[in-house]
Design an enzyme around this catalytic site. Sequence first.
Site, PDB file in Angstrom:
ATOM      1  N   TRP A 154      -7.325   2.448  -4.695  1.00 39.82           N
ATOM      2  CA  TRP A 154      -7.091   2.303  -6.122  1.00 39.82           C
ATOM      3  C   TRP A 154      -6.921   0.858  -6.581  1.00 39.82           C
ATOM      4  O   TRP A 154      -6.991   0.578  -7.765  1.00 39.82           O
ATOM      5  CB  TRP A 154      -5.844   3.090  -6.543  1.00 39.82           C
ATOM      6  CG  TRP A 154      -4.657   2.899  -5.644  1.00 39.82           C
ATOM      7  CD1 TRP A 154      -4.211   3.771  -4.703  1.00 39.82           C
ATOM      8  CD2 TRP A 154      -3.746   1.774  -5.592  1.00 39.82           C
ATOM      9  NE1 TRP A 154      -3.097   3.270  -4.055  1.00 39.82           N
ATOM     10  CE2 TRP A 154      -2.794   2.053  -4.584  1.00 39.82           C
ATOM     11  CE3 TRP A 154      -3.653   0.573  -6.295  1.00 39.82           C
ATOM     12  CZ2 TRP A 154      -1.767   1.174  -4.267  1.00 39.82           C
ATOM     13  CZ3 TRP A 154      -2.632  -0.309  -5.986  1.00 39.82           C
ATOM     14  CH2 TRP A 154      -1.701  -0.003  -4.983  1.00 39.82           C
ATOM     15  N   GLU A 253     -12.513  -2.043   6.376  1.00 41.21           N
ATOM     16  CA  GLU A 253     -11.869  -3.185   5.726  1.00 41.21           C
ATOM     17  C   GLU A 253     -10.428  -2.760   5.526  1.00 41.21           C
ATOM     18  O   GLU A 253     -10.115  -2.017   4.599  1.00 41.21           O
ATOM     19  CB  GLU A 253     -12.574  -3.520   4.413  1.00 41.21           C
ATOM     20  CG  GLU A 253     -12.240  -4.912   3.882  1.00 41.21           C
ATOM     21  CD  GLU A 253     -11.108  -4.902   2.890  1.00 41.21           C
ATOM     22  OE1 GLU A 253      -9.956  -5.174   3.324  1.00 41.21           O
ATOM     23  OE2 GLU A 253     -11.357  -4.632   1.720  1.00 41.21           O
ATOM     24  N   CYS A 287      -5.570  -6.814  -0.729  1.00 41.12           N
ATOM     25  CA  CYS A 287      -5.555  -6.892   0.733  1.00 41.12           C
ATOM     26  C   CYS A 287      -5.626  -8.329   1.232  1.00 41.12           C
ATOM     27  O   CYS A 287      -5.095  -8.650   2.289  1.00 41.12           O
ATOM     28  CB  CYS A 287      -6.695  -6.062   1.323  1.00 41.12           C
ATOM     29  SG  CYS A 287      -8.331  -6.507   0.713  1.00 41.12           S
TER      30      CYS A 287
END
Length: 487
Positions: A154, A253, A287
Amino acid sequence: MELQDIYTNQGQLIGGHWVQGCGETAQNQDPATEESLGNLKQASVAQVQEAVAAADNARNAMRALTAWDRSTLLRHAATLIHQRAPAIGRLVALETGKPISQAIGEAKVASESVDWFADEARRIFGLSYESRVKGDRYLIHYEPLGVVAAFVPWNFPLVLLARKLAPALAAGNTVVIRPSSEAAGATMALVQCFVDAGFPPGAINLVIGNPADITPTIMDDARVAKVSFTGSVSIGRQIVAASARTLKKVSMELGGHAPVIVHSDADVEAFVAMAASGKFRNAGQVCASPTRFYVHESIIEDIGQRLTDATRALRIGTPLDSGTDIGPLTTNRRRDAIECLIDEARDGGAKVLCGGARPSQIKKGFYYEPTWLLRPSETLRIMNEEPFGPVGTLTPFSSLDEVVEQANRLPFALAAYVFTQSLRLAHLTNERVEAGVIGVNTFVASNAETPFGGNKDSGFGREGGPTAIRDYLNTKFINLSLPAERA
């Protein structure tokens, strides 16, 4: 159009048709107000199976398209995404709490990724070279894998999907998408751009619902040749293990805990200006977010004060306000996790320079103040687990050897950042720091034209750049032996 209308009028895309889910009903919550955005019918296991079958049936239609055909369709989709960026961005802001300027920017970056792969579709070059037999040829040919699954979180629902969907289609594959329910409406709006661009029915399928229903169904289906996943390390491990049952290709990933190395000769003013905005972009739910800041001991006090001042100047507000710098976290679970990490750090002796609490002026929503922690112990969870929120740590170092050891201490190796005015020192640091992406004097970690991905527990495979499309192709070798000509 309101999100409830989108949830009702669209829903699941299977075989070229928007249909309502046949599973349970789930409610999406506005992270800024904690009010309902609407109810969405979840996909059933049977519908997931239908989506895979539709993708499999559409393989021939995709293979019938030339590389130039696929390029044209992708270019059209990219144009539509760019044109609709304000409307799509608004959906992202409502569903995830991302500030509207960042959300619209994400839509435009997604458009750039699709546009990049529109070019790459025409550049799937094979090879032809002499064999050991005079007159014969060796040929290397690239072909689509078939059905590809894309699992998307998200935090960047548009960009992360574009990075998977565009190369898969450019290579001639069909796709089944499993996005996060938290960004369901934004994902539907992005996918609609590809539908309107004219891709064959079934080439793109979207199933939204409970991952516990969708993921195992896709992983156990041998027709799915590849899975591209972005998410947590723990879930990534489960998907890799599940892929062995049908020998699927996988791209991972996964998480990060990016170190930032600020050498003594860094441009302090420029660094502080970039760090204040770069750290708290999307409330730190990135991230590749810079998290562990290692600052040379000679400048750490100065930088700590400057960062505090710059961070306090950031505006916390509602996502749809164009002046907002930091919106709420996307879920209450995420805020609770951040609170626990920061409270533990405070109790463990770290100094809170700023933040460290819910903003008192905002009574509703999953907001948390942007926070800096000075000198946290390496044993604290926040120094070992990806925080994924609006918090950064400041730790002093005295030598290159020391800071490289600290930077490489964790099993994550996604992104890292280095600040110095010395080209030699930049090279010395870059070659020793373990990361798939390194920004030198910048926090920009990825673009459409550059490869993005990590090593170690941060995963494998690359998205974006000139090599990404190869992950969506099979290599075929042809030994072309020609019969001798008759006299």
